[in-house]
Motif scaffolding. Sequence first.
Motif, short mmCIF file in Angstrom:
data_model
loop_
_atom_site.label_atom_id
_atom_site.label_comp_id
_atom_site.label_asym_id
_atom_site.label_seq_id
_atom_site.Cartn_x
_atom_site.Cartn_y
_atom_site.Cartn_z
N PRO A 242 -23.79 55.24 21.46
CA PRO A 242 -24.96 55.15 22.33
C PRO A 242 -25.05 56.28 23.34
N ALA A 243 -23.92 56.70 23.87
CA ALA A 243 -23.94 57.79 24.85
C ALA A 243 -24.40 59.09 24.21
N LEU A 244 -23.88 59.40 23.03
CA LEU A 244 -24.29 60.64 22.36
C LEU A 244 -25.74 60.57 21.91
N LEU A 245 -26.18 59.42 21.40
CA LEU A 245 -27.59 59.28 21.00
C LEU A 245 -28.52 59.43 22.21
N ALA A 246 -28.17 58.78 23.30
CA ALA A 246 -29.01 58.85 24.50
C ALA A 246 -29.06 60.28 25.03
N ALA A 247 -27.94 60.96 25.05
CA ALA A 247 -27.93 62.35 25.54
C ALA A 247 -28.74 63.25 24.61
N SER A 248 -28.63 63.03 23.31
CA SER A 248 -29.38 63.85 22.35
C SER A 248 -30.88 63.63 22.50
N LEU B 18 -39.22 61.80 32.27
CA LEU B 18 -39.48 61.30 30.92
C LEU B 18 -38.21 61.37 30.06
N ALA B 19 -37.47 62.47 30.19
CA ALA B 19 -36.23 62.61 29.43
C ALA B 19 -35.21 61.57 29.86
N LEU B 20 -35.10 61.33 31.17
CA LEU B 20 -34.14 60.33 31.65
C LEU B 20 -34.50 58.93 31.16
N GLY C 195 -33.56 54.36 27.81
CA GLY C 195 -34.09 53.35 26.89
C GLY C 195 -33.33 53.31 25.58
N LEU C 196 -33.03 54.48 25.06
CA LEU C 196 -32.27 54.52 23.81
C LEU C 196 -30.85 54.01 24.01
N VAL D 263 -29.85 51.70 26.16
CA VAL D 263 -29.92 50.23 26.24
C VAL D 263 -30.14 49.64 24.86
N LEU D 264 -31.04 50.24 24.10
CA LEU D 264 -31.31 49.75 22.74
C LEU D 264 -30.07 49.88 21.85
N ALA D 265 -29.39 51.02 21.92
CA ALA D 265 -28.19 51.21 21.08
C ALA D 265 -27.08 50.25 21.47
N HIS D 266 -26.91 50.01 22.76
CA HIS D 266 -25.90 49.04 23.18
C HIS D 266 -26.25 47.63 22.70
N ALA D 267 -27.53 47.31 22.72
CA ALA D 267 -27.95 45.98 22.26
C ALA D 267 -27.70 45.83 20.76
N VAL D 268 -27.93 46.89 20.00
CA VAL D 268 -27.75 46.82 18.55
C VAL D 268 -26.26 46.83 18.18
#
Length: 111
Positions: free
Chosen positions: A74-80, A94-96, A101-102, A104-109
């Motif tokens: 999730p950290a790498l996806l969010a940073a990317s 917008l980037a932040l 959002g990504l 939070v979504l990745a952690h939920a999944v």
Amino acid sequence: MAETITVAEPLLVLLVAALGTYALRAAFLVTAQDRPPGPLARLLPHVGPAVLAAITLPALIAPRGAVTVVDTVPALLAASVAALVWRRTRSLPLALFAGLGLSVLAHAVLG
């Protein structure tokens, strides 16, 4: 026989350390030139990105001190995604929000 430490000894150590750091700073100010030498001037633009990378990469790769799928992906996806959104829009908020959002979504999944 136990040694006794007086109050003056730690104060003396602090005073010597303070004088040493002040002397180092003063040496840079006294010997300062208008412009840094050529090799140093070529390296200075790279210092900021290197420091930023040294601070952020460990936090992205091992957010809790160890590399795990639940934390690292999730950290790498969010940073990317944040980097891509910033690159396309040049909007930091917008980037932040996109990266958050990504994340939070990745952690939920993932978990």
